[in-house]
Design an enzyme around this catalytic site. Structure first.
Site, PDB file in Angstrom:
ATOM      1  CB  SER A 276     -16.410   3.308 -28.030  1.00  0.00           C
ATOM      2  OG  SER A 276     -15.284   2.515 -28.368  1.00  0.00           O
TER       3      SER A 276
ATOM      4  CD  GLU B 115     -18.299 -17.491 -67.254  1.00  0.00           C
ATOM      5  OE1 GLU B 115     -18.323 -16.395 -67.833  1.00  0.00           O
ATOM      6  OE2 GLU B 115     -17.596 -17.728 -66.231  1.00  0.00           O
TER       7      GLU B 115
ATOM      8  CD  GLU C 295     -14.703  -1.820 -38.102  1.00  0.00           C
ATOM      9  OE1 GLU C 295     -14.415  -1.768 -36.886  1.00  0.00           O
ATOM     10  OE2 GLU C 295     -15.120  -2.847 -38.668  1.00  0.00           O
TER      11      GLU C 295
ATOM     12  CG  LEU D 231      -8.748  -2.502 -37.324  1.00  0.00           C
ATOM     13  CD1 LEU D 231      -8.228  -1.368 -38.178  1.00  0.00           C
ATOM     14  CD2 LEU D 231     -10.232  -2.300 -37.028  1.00  0.00           C
TER      15      LEU D 231
ATOM     16  NE  ARG E 255     -13.642  -5.207 -38.235  1.00  0.00           N
ATOM     17  CZ  ARG E 255     -13.048  -5.316 -37.049  1.00  0.00           C
ATOM     18  NH1 ARG E 255     -12.416  -6.445 -36.744  1.00  0.00           N
ATOM     19  NH2 ARG E 255     -13.098  -4.331 -36.172  1.00  0.00           N
TER      20      ARG E 255
END
Length: 355
Positions: free
Chosen positions: A162, A46, A284, A198, A178
């Site tokens: 993976s 504002e 994760e 990470l 993230r």
């Protein structure tokens, strides 16, 4: 209001612990001022819009995505600034769940003779600030679990490999999620197996999220990449003062939250993260911690990336959950969004609320 929400979204990754807020000021059908909140300590939306509008704010209509504040925080009350500017009408998407505001901003405006309305595009405003609302109403962050899997629900080969199940577009999208979180949470199993950083790397990011590690026995090595750069919170069930001293010497914070069986109390951890003003937490982790978080009702939303691959029954799954005896005992989900990212399918879903 749609424009105000789009402006608010510009602060998606920077406003925490404050909410994301946008504001548009209209006079005689013309936009005379607009703004959004950029980060804590800087002017609210504002105030930014009033600065641009100047004298044109007199008699204008203000559209703002969240109720103007009525208390002194790091900045003065926005309700008072709107009154001083002489605006005629304020349209609010949703009331502020913060107990310090909670209707007081609208009350102050009405008492000064300003016409007020609220509820326009309230659903969209809630989604934009779902973490802030969750922290204010439940005392804990909105917790989003991200996982990448094959179409047969497998997250890694049986040997743990993976990288990479999904393609670049899905991985880049994961970094966007993230970036909007206050913290990225994982478990010690993931740290020992993958040594992840990470952090946000795939997209530009002004602010790196905290890293939260669940490590019941303090098994994290001093060389773990998650410890680099500070802003790492370790939740443990251990009182090993020597290990705690080493980790704190590396810049980590350690908090002991044991449960009766010697593991980390996950519900208490969620409350601790809320106390630290974390609005959104991005998980994760591996299938064991994923299952524990689901069993203990710590997950509010699933962010699943499914790759068009099949890797067989012996591969690792998504969740370590006990198989139900009947289908009516299954964990049911409400799918909120489905889209393709490259060749991968992204699903956003939330556990179904039981009646």
């Amino acid at each position: 209001m749609a424009r105000a929400l789009a402006l608010a979204a510009r602060g998606l990754c920077t406003t925490m612990p404050n909410p994301r807020v946008g504001c548009v000021i209209i006079r005689d059908g013309i936009v005379v001022g607009e703004g959004w909140h950029r980060q804590a300590g800087q002017p609210h939306a504002e105030i930014e819009a009033l600065r641009i509008a100047g004298d044109a704010a007199l008699g204008a209509t203000v559209y703002v995505t969240l109720e103007p504040c009525a208390h002194h925080g790091r900045t003065p009350p926005c309700a008072d600034a709107l009154i001083a500017a002489g605006v005629a009408r304020v349209v609010v998407a949703m009331e502020d769940p913060n107990p310090l505001v909670a209707g007081r901003g609208l009350e102050r405006l009405r008492a000064a003779g300003v016409q007020t309305e609220h509820g326009l595009m309230a659903g969209e405003a809630l989604e934009l600030n779902i973490g802030f609302v969750t922290r204010m109403t439940r005392g804990r962050p909105w917790t989003r679990l991200k996982a990448a899997a094959t179409l047969d629900g497998k997250t890694a080969l049986n040997n743990g490999v993976s990288q990479w199940i999904t393609g670049k577009a899905a991985r880049r999208d994961g970094h966007r999620w993230r970036a909007r979180a206050c913290a990225v949470l994982t478990g010690i199993g993931t740290v020992l197996a993958d040594d992840p950083q990470l952090n946000v790397r795939e997209i530009p990011c002004e602010r790196q999220p905290w890293r939260v590690l669940i490590d019941a026995r303090l098994d994290a090595p001093a060389t773990a990449r998650i410890l680099a750069g500070g802003q790492c919170l370790i939740a443990t069930a251990s009182d090993d003062h020597a290990k705690i001293a080493i980790l704190e010497g590396l810049g980590a914070e350690v908090v002991s939250l044991p449960n009766p069986v010697g593991k980390v109390d996950l519900q208490r951890l969620m409350q601790e993260l809320g106390r630290r003003a974390f609005n959104e937490v991005h998980v994760e982790a591996g299938f064991r911690l994923n299952g524990s978080l689901m069993r203990e009702s710590c997950i509010d939303e699933l962010l699943l990336y499914l790759a068009p691959k099949l890797i067989g029954d012996n591969a690792q799954g998504l969740f370590n959950l006990v198989a139900p005896e009947s289908l009516d005992q299954a964990t049911c989900l409400d799918v909120r969004d489905l889209r393709m990212l490259g060749k991968d399918l992204r699903i956003i879903a939330r556990p179904t609320q039981k009646a």
